[in-house]
Design an enzyme around this catalytic site. Structure first.
Site, PDB file in Angstrom:
ATOM      1  N   ARG A 119      -8.925  11.121   0.253  1.00 41.77           N
ATOM      2  CA  ARG A 119     -10.127  10.305   0.057  1.00 41.77           C
ATOM      3  C   ARG A 119     -10.136   9.838  -1.391  1.00 41.77           C
ATOM      4  O   ARG A 119      -9.755  10.584  -2.304  1.00 41.77           O
ATOM      5  CB  ARG A 119     -11.402  11.120   0.336  1.00 41.77           C
ATOM      6  N   GLU A 157     -14.084   1.470  -0.946  1.00 42.15           N
ATOM      7  CA  GLU A 157     -13.294   0.841   0.111  1.00 42.15           C
ATOM      8  C   GLU A 157     -14.213  -0.135   0.844  1.00 42.15           C
ATOM      9  O   GLU A 157     -15.315   0.260   1.213  1.00 42.15           O
ATOM     10  CB  GLU A 157     -12.759   1.885   1.093  1.00 42.15           C
ATOM     11  N   HIS A 179      -6.157   1.998   3.419  1.00 44.21           N
ATOM     12  CA  HIS A 179      -6.558   3.115   4.299  1.00 44.21           C
ATOM     13  C   HIS A 179      -5.930   2.958   5.693  1.00 44.21           C
ATOM     14  O   HIS A 179      -6.635   2.878   6.702  1.00 44.21           O
ATOM     15  CB  HIS A 179      -8.091   3.229   4.386  1.00 44.21           C
TER      16      HIS A 179
HETATM   17  C1  DGY Z   1      -9.497  10.364   8.851  1.00 46.83           C
HETATM   18  O1  DGY Z   1      -9.430  10.534  10.075  1.00 46.83           O
HETATM   19  O2  DGY Z   1     -10.232  11.042   8.140  1.00 46.83           O
HETATM   20  C2  DGY Z   1      -8.622   9.333   8.267  1.00 46.83           C
HETATM   21  O3  DGY Z   1      -8.920   9.040   6.957  1.00 46.83           O
HETATM   22  C3  DGY Z   1      -8.599   8.073   9.124  1.00 46.83           C
HETATM   23  O4  DGY Z   1      -7.357   7.507   8.894  1.00 46.83           O
END
Ligand code: DGY
Length: 317
Positions: free
Chosen positions: A234, A263, A282
């Protein structure tokens, strides 16, 4: 047409209908609206994505909500404590996205250490001259050290890929991972030691209070000036202002980011203009097979909760 006696659920509208069509025998489905709607009081389940913010304000719209099923493994978009206080169960989708996300982490490791994205751009823009012994030099992975921050399923899958490229694996995290230590010959190190000794650092920890800005200016200054930072976790695990400075001033050699703050990252952002930073939007889990599997698992969680059964993947249980 579903029978009207079935429970009402709201599904994030960005999820294609045919990915959630199996909800039909179990529930009446409406689109989850960001605005309050007349049907909110009847909604018993919501199927969310990582861009759906589930907080007290959102939950108060749904007095009869029983489950939030997130089509993501990360649940940092959800106030899990607020859900617990309201006895709303929370589901997520681990496992099915492990390989796809590890593939993207490895892609970023290779593209950043081999500077492939810089070479591609230069070729496209007319800077491909005669072959040169010193053209677009990167660094090799063999015998280099990968430092994995958070050796969960995705961290371990990334480490296993890196190992096949000849990398030595170390990791840091709250608990010892005996199986991975054995299978990957991985060494557990305190974070400080991992930062100073790894050639590539790949972040795989969840975003929680303890990991917000875990990679701050102190951490970045501790890294080798030849090291690369890879983030598929993240954006907020990294202090991005400090990262910009680290890339500007050569504290580290490069970064590969599949996640950023915010984002989407606006196209004018200075990180895009850097030769030592590769940004993907992402896409860690972005394969058709993976996204369908995530939606399917999110449906399973939702259906189980509506039935009062154990969720295949329940957060905080
Ligand atoms: C998640 O599932 O947390 C991912 O970041 C999606 O790609």
């Amino acid at each position: 047409m579903s029978a009207p006696s079935l429970p009402l659920v709201a599904v994030a509208p960005e999820i294609p209908d045919d990915w959630t069509s199996r909800l039909a025998p179990h529930a009446r489905v409406v689109a989850l609206s960001s605005e309050a709607a007349a049907s909110d009081a009847d909604i018993e389940g919501v199927l969310t994505t990582l861009t759906t913010r589930v907080d007290d304000a959102m939950l108060s719209r749904f007095p009869n909500l029983r489950v939030v099923s997130n089509m993501a493994v990360g649940v940092d978009n959800i106030d899990v404590s607020a859900c617990a206080r309201r006895e709303v169960r929370v589901g997520n989708t681990p496992g099915v996205l492990t390989d796809a996300t590890a593939d993207i982490a490895m892609t970023l490791i290779l593209c950043v250490t081999r500077r492939a994205f810089v070479a591609t751009r230069d070729a496209r823009e007319g800077r491909w001259g005669p072959w040169s012994p010193t053209g677009w030099l990167g660094s090799s992975l063999r015998k280099k050290r990968l430092g994995v921050v958070g050796l969960g399923a995705i961290g371990a899958a990334t480490a296993s890929r890196a190992k096949s490229f000849g990398m030595e694996i170390c990791y840091s995290g709250p608990s010892r991972k005996a199986r991975a230590e054995e299978e990957l010959r991985a060494t557990r190190l305190p974070l400080e030691e991992l930062l100073t000794s790894a050639d590539v650092i790949s972040l795989h920890c969840p975003l929680v209070d303890q990991t917000r800005h875990l990679i701050d200016s102190i951490a970045l200054r501790a890294m080798k000036p030849t090291a690369a930072l890879i983030n598929t976790a993240r954006g907020d695990v990294v202090d991005q202002i400090a990262l910009e400075r680290a890339l500007d001033e050569g504290w580290i050699a490069g970064a590969g980011l599949d996640v950023t703050t915010p984002e989407p990252l606006p196209p004018t952002h200075p990180l895009y203009r850097r030769d030592n930073c590769l940004i993907t939007p992402h896409i860690g889990s972005a394969t058709i097979e993976t996204r369908r599997a995530m939606a399917s698992l999110a449906c399973d969680n939702l259906i189980a909760a509506l039935d009062g059964a154990p969720l295949p993947h329940e957060v905080g249980s």
